[in-house]
Scaffold this motif. Structure first.
Motif, mmCIF file in Angstrom:
data_model
loop_
_atom_site.group_PDB
_atom_site.id
_atom_site.type_symbol
_atom_site.label_atom_id
_atom_site.label_comp_id
_atom_site.label_asym_id
_atom_site.label_seq_id
_atom_site.Cartn_x
_atom_site.Cartn_y
_atom_site.Cartn_z
ATOM 1 N N MET B 42 0.838 -1.196 0.000
ATOM 2 C CA MET B 42 0.000 0.000 0.000
ATOM 3 C C MET B 42 0.871 1.242 0.000
ATOM 4 S SD MET B 42 -3.411 -0.924 2.040
ATOM 5 C CE MET B 42 -2.903 -0.191 3.538
ATOM 6 N N ASP B 43 0.750 2.036 -1.053
ATOM 7 C CA ASP B 43 1.576 3.231 -1.175
ATOM 8 C C ASP B 43 1.333 4.196 -0.024
ATOM 9 O OD1 ASP B 43 3.133 2.778 -3.434
ATOM 10 O OD2 ASP B 43 1.417 3.137 -4.738
ATOM 11 N N ALA B 44 0.090 4.222 0.467
ATOM 12 C CA ALA B 44 -0.251 5.175 1.527
ATOM 13 C C ALA B 44 0.621 4.945 2.759
ATOM 14 C CB ALA B 44 -1.724 5.037 1.888
ATOM 15 N N LEU B 45 1.080 3.715 2.951
ATOM 16 C CA LEU B 45 1.888 3.416 4.135
ATOM 17 C C LEU B 45 3.309 3.969 4.012
ATOM 18 C CD1 LEU B 45 0.789 -0.228 4.941
ATOM 19 C CD2 LEU B 45 0.070 1.883 6.039
ATOM 20 N N ASN B 46 3.700 4.373 2.802
ATOM 21 C CA ASN B 46 5.025 4.946 2.624
ATOM 22 C C ASN B 46 5.056 6.446 2.892
ATOM 23 O OD1 ASN B 46 5.171 2.616 0.127
ATOM 24 N ND2 ASN B 46 6.729 2.690 1.705
ATOM 25 N N VAL B 47 3.869 7.013 3.116
ATOM 26 C CA VAL B 47 3.783 8.458 3.311
ATOM 27 C C VAL B 47 4.061 8.779 4.772
ATOM 28 C CG1 VAL B 47 2.254 10.439 3.167
ATOM 29 C CG2 VAL B 47 2.125 8.651 1.449
ATOM 30 N N ARG B 48 4.816 9.847 4.987
ATOM 31 C CA ARG B 48 5.106 10.287 6.353
ATOM 32 C C ARG B 48 3.800 10.613 7.069
ATOM 33 N NH1 ARG B 48 9.372 11.964 9.094
ATOM 34 N NH2 ARG B 48 9.028 13.523 10.714
ATOM 35 N N GLN B 49 3.729 10.232 8.328
ATOM 36 C CA GLN B 49 2.495 10.459 9.076
ATOM 37 C C GLN B 49 2.150 11.942 9.109
ATOM 38 O OE1 GLN B 49 2.745 8.575 12.889
ATOM 39 N NE2 GLN B 49 1.551 6.847 12.168
ATOM 40 N N GLY B 50 0.874 12.243 8.821
ATOM 41 C CA GLY B 50 0.430 13.626 8.840
ATOM 42 C C GLY B 50 0.584 14.323 7.506
ATOM 43 N N LYS B 51 1.284 13.663 6.554
ATOM 44 C CA LYS B 51 1.437 14.249 5.220
ATOM 45 C C LYS B 51 0.506 13.524 4.250
ATOM 46 C CE LYS B 51 4.933 16.889 6.446
ATOM 47 N NZ LYS B 51 4.779 18.304 6.607
ATOM 48 N N SER B 52 0.305 14.132 3.083
ATOM 49 C CA SER B 52 -0.657 13.523 2.165
ATOM 50 C C SER B 52 0.014 12.920 0.933
ATOM 51 C CB SER B 52 -1.682 14.572 1.733
ATOM 52 O OG SER B 52 -1.023 15.740 1.338
ATOM 53 N N GLY B 53 1.312 13.039 0.825
ATOM 54 C CA GLY B 53 1.967 12.441 -0.335
ATOM 55 C C GLY B 53 3.463 12.434 -0.142
ATOM 56 N N PHE B 54 4.190 12.006 -1.167
ATOM 57 C CA PHE B 54 5.645 12.077 -1.042
ATOM 58 C C PHE B 54 6.283 12.271 -2.411
ATOM 59 C CE2 PHE B 54 5.085 7.419 -1.602
ATOM 60 C CZ PHE B 54 5.964 7.206 -2.653
ATOM 61 N N ARG B 55 7.530 12.705 -2.370
ATOM 62 C CA ARG B 55 8.325 12.843 -3.580
ATOM 63 C C ARG B 55 9.662 12.174 -3.320
ATOM 64 N NH1 ARG B 55 8.590 16.354 -7.945
ATOM 65 N NH2 ARG B 55 10.689 16.532 -8.827
ATOM 66 N N LEU B 56 10.069 11.346 -4.246
ATOM 67 C CA LEU B 56 11.296 10.579 -4.080
ATOM 68 C C LEU B 56 12.113 10.749 -5.351
ATOM 69 C CD1 LEU B 56 12.718 8.416 -2.323
ATOM 70 C CD2 LEU B 56 11.335 6.708 -3.460
ATOM 71 N N GLU B 57 13.356 11.200 -5.160
ATOM 72 C CA GLU B 57 14.202 11.427 -6.336
ATOM 73 C C GLU B 57 15.503 10.674 -6.194
ATOM 74 O OE1 GLU B 57 13.192 15.975 -7.749
ATOM 75 O OE2 GLU B 57 15.248 15.414 -7.253
ATOM 76 N N GLY B 58 16.025 10.208 -7.285
ATOM 77 C CA GLY B 58 17.315 9.537 -7.236
ATOM 78 C C GLY B 58 18.038 9.696 -8.552
ATOM 79 N N VAL B 59 19.351 9.801 -8.478
ATOM 80 C CA VAL B 59 20.134 9.853 -9.717
ATOM 81 C C VAL B 59 20.859 8.525 -9.862
ATOM 82 C CG1 VAL B 59 21.955 11.028 -10.976
ATOM 83 C CG2 VAL B 59 20.391 12.338 -9.538
ATOM 84 N N PHE B 60 20.568 7.820 -10.930
ATOM 85 C CA PHE B 60 21.219 6.541 -11.210
ATOM 86 C C PHE B 60 22.187 6.756 -12.365
ATOM 87 C CE2 PHE B 60 18.632 3.321 -8.945
ATOM 88 C CZ PHE B 60 17.631 4.155 -8.457
ATOM 89 N N GLU B 61 23.339 6.129 -12.254
ATOM 90 C CA GLU B 61 24.279 6.242 -13.363
ATOM 91 C C GLU B 61 24.267 4.928 -14.127
ATOM 92 O OE1 GLU B 61 28.155 8.336 -12.621
ATOM 93 O OE2 GLU B 61 28.886 6.533 -13.621
ATOM 94 N N VAL B 62 23.846 4.980 -15.381
ATOM 95 C CA VAL B 62 23.797 3.779 -16.206
ATOM 96 C C VAL B 62 24.733 3.977 -17.385
ATOM 97 C CG1 VAL B 62 22.326 2.242 -17.545
ATOM 98 C CG2 VAL B 62 21.401 3.408 -15.554
#
Lengths: 206, 345
Positions: B42-62
């Motif tokens: 459940m994606d909702a469980l990955n959200v910080r408590q009290g917040k309504s969404g999240f943003r996750l960024e990463g730089v991968f080198e391929v």
């Protein structure tokens, strides 16, 4: 939604039962009818009531009809020996729109899916087999959706009519006309390669 | 609260006390590789408590090129996933772009539980190697559901349409047989690698055997279904088929899960996962990311060293390791003589 008239509310609720119509759209339609003459609206409701009460289903192919036999079955210009097996009436309309088919239809009224509680007995399969036996059919063309239940239905009917030795075919599955290879999904493209066709057929059919 | 991390070294050690977010950081990497969490569906469980969404960024080198990968979960529950600002239409097409293998404590159920977990492991690996496999598998599951419903309806209505059952059997055989062939062919080369890796980790010869176990090895699928028909009718479900396959694991002739110690089970789990990593590496042409979550519990010192040597020295890919005990982790990493970065959370 708050209504000041129960009559209005009932009408809105009835419209909202239709597929794809929500409460707001239903209200818009009802208010539109309210603006029209009483006579016109009476005519509207009569046409619908009449459609439902007087429409019949063709005794031969189960397509919609105005008489015992539908206009396609009673058309002597059409090849009565070729039957196209489809799931529902919408498919008949779709194939008729191609203007490429000059045979008759048989509407199953669904496809076999035990998961949804639909077995062969709920469909017009027995009548199809009787029809094929009686009418000296030459070819049965299956135009069913390309999925597992469609396959089940095709195999089942094919098994049933196998002893009669008639030609059984199914519509081709592959790349859409005017489509582009690179945007075709892998499954479809893979199938198209497996079921490739000789170029002579391809050219002569265009 | 935003945090960002960079991982300049090939080996990253992540330390901190319980509940500080070590696993969360690993899961973030997993998320950007598989478009979902490893631990919850459940994606909702990955959200910080009290917040309504999240943003996750990463730089991968391929292949030397940096790729900016971004995932956003909006307030309305809609998820967006993009690489270099290009949104994906189908998330499934992202999977495999950044191959990644994770080992977490709960994975041990793959060894100790029933055959389902082992089939899932096998299926997910084969699906990554061969897209056609997944397609057959999806069809097989759908047909199996149809067949079970049909068997139930036989019992409910007391009408038995055997012709329809035969048609569905035929469809099941058509999808199931290629799955069986793929599994058989793959495991012939895969299982010896697992065994080899297991013995490497334990540093001594232990008498384990891994064997692909399928009813289809004895007879053709069609004949098996026919032979079990009465049983299926009676139990109202499909009692035989590739959905009963297993990898039979034995230790000195006995079932492994019943007699192996905790550490031995864990070693076998590593062997399976590391073998998965080798297969993915050969397929992709570069080593996958390796995420090790709290893996050293219950392992003796020697096994920890062997394991670290394998994943840090022999394996040339990037590795992330979490542990609550910073001293232990750093000591072992220094013992295998590797450079590493230590992140204190």
């Amino acid at each position: 939604m708050q209504f000041s008239s129960a009559l209005l509310e009932n009408a809105v609720n009835e419209f909202a039962k239709l597929p794809g119509i929500g409460k707001k759209t239903a209200l818009r339609l009802v208010l539109h009818l309210l603006k029209q003459d009483t006579a016109e609206v009476s005519n509207f409701s009569e046409v619908i009531a009449k459609m439902r009460s007087e429409i019949r289903f063709c005794q031969r192919c189960f397509n919609v009809a105005d008489a015992d036999i539908c206009s396609i079955c009673s058309n002597s210009m059409r090849k009565q020996e070729i039957i196209c097996v489809v799931e529902n009436i919408r498919d008949v309309i779709a194939i008729e729109s191609t203007q490429q088919f000059n045979g008759t239809y048989h509407v199953l009224g669904g496809i076999i899916s035990p998961l949804d509680g639909v077995g062969p007995d709920q469909l017009n399969i027995e009548s199809l087999i009787l029809r094929v036996q009686k009418e000296k059919t030459e070819e049965l063309i299956f135009a069913l959706n390309p999925n597992i239940q469609g396959d089940t239905t095709i195999y089942y009917i094919q098994k049933k009519i196998q002893p009669l030795g008639i030609r059984v075919t199914t519509i081709a599955r592959g790349i859409a006309f005017g489509g582009e290879l690179e945007y075709t999904d892998e499954l479809t493209l893979g199938r198209s390669l497996q079921n490739r066709m000789p170029v002579e057929n391809y050219v002569s059919n265009r | 609260m935003n945090r960002s991390f960079s991982f300049p070294e090939r080996i990253t050690a992540i330390c901190g006390n319980n509940g500080t977010g070590k696993t969360n950081l690993l899961d973030a990497i997993h998320y950007l590789s598989f478009t979902k969490s490893y631990f919850t569906r459940m994606d909702a469980l990955n959200v910080r408590q009290g917040k309504s969404g999240f943003r996750l960024e990463g730089v991968f080198e391929v292949n030397g090129q940096p790729e900016k990968t971004c995932c956003v979960l909006r307030e309305n529950g809609k998820k967006e996933f993009s690489v270099n600002e290009t949104l994906y239409e189908k998330f499934s097409s992202h999977i495999g772009r950044y191959p990644c293998v994770i080992i977490a404590p709960d994975d041990i159920s793959m060894i100790t539980n029933g055959s389902e977990e082992r089939r899932r492991f096998l299926d997910s690996l084969l699906s990554q190697l061969d897209p056609g496999y997944l397609q057959h598998l999806i069809s097989y599951i759908k047909i199996q559901q149809q067949r079970n419903s049909l068997l139930k309806s036989f019992a409910d209505t007391h009408q038995q349409n055997f012709e329809l059952l035969e048609v569905i059997d035929h469809q099941l055989v058509r999808e199931g047989t290629p799955l069986f062939e793929k599994r058989k062919e793959f495991l012939v080369s895969f299982l010896p690698v697992v065994k080899q890796l297991y013995n490497n980790i334990s540093q001594q010869y232990e008498d384990i055997t891994l064997v692909y176990d399928s009813e289809l090895l004895q007879d053709a699928f069609g004949s098996i279904l026919a032979a079990n028909r009465q049983k299926d009718l009676w139990s109202q479900r499909t009692t035989s088929g590739i959905h009963k396959d297993d990898i039979d694991i034995r230790f000195a002739g006995q079932p492994f899960r019943t007699i192996a110690s905790q550490g031995q089970r864990k070693s076998l789990l590593f062997a399976l996962k590391l073998a998965e990593m080798e297969v993915l590496r050969d397929k992709k042409g570069f080593p996958p990311l390796l995420l090790l979550d709290d893996v050293f519990e219950k392992l003796d010192e020697e096994r920890i060293s062997n394991l670290l040597y394998r994943v840090c020295i022999e394996n040339k890919g990037q590795v992330f390791i979490t542990d609550t005990n910073k001293d232990r982790l750093c000591k072992h990493l220094e013992m295998v003589n590797t450079t590493y970065q230590c992140i204190d959370i």
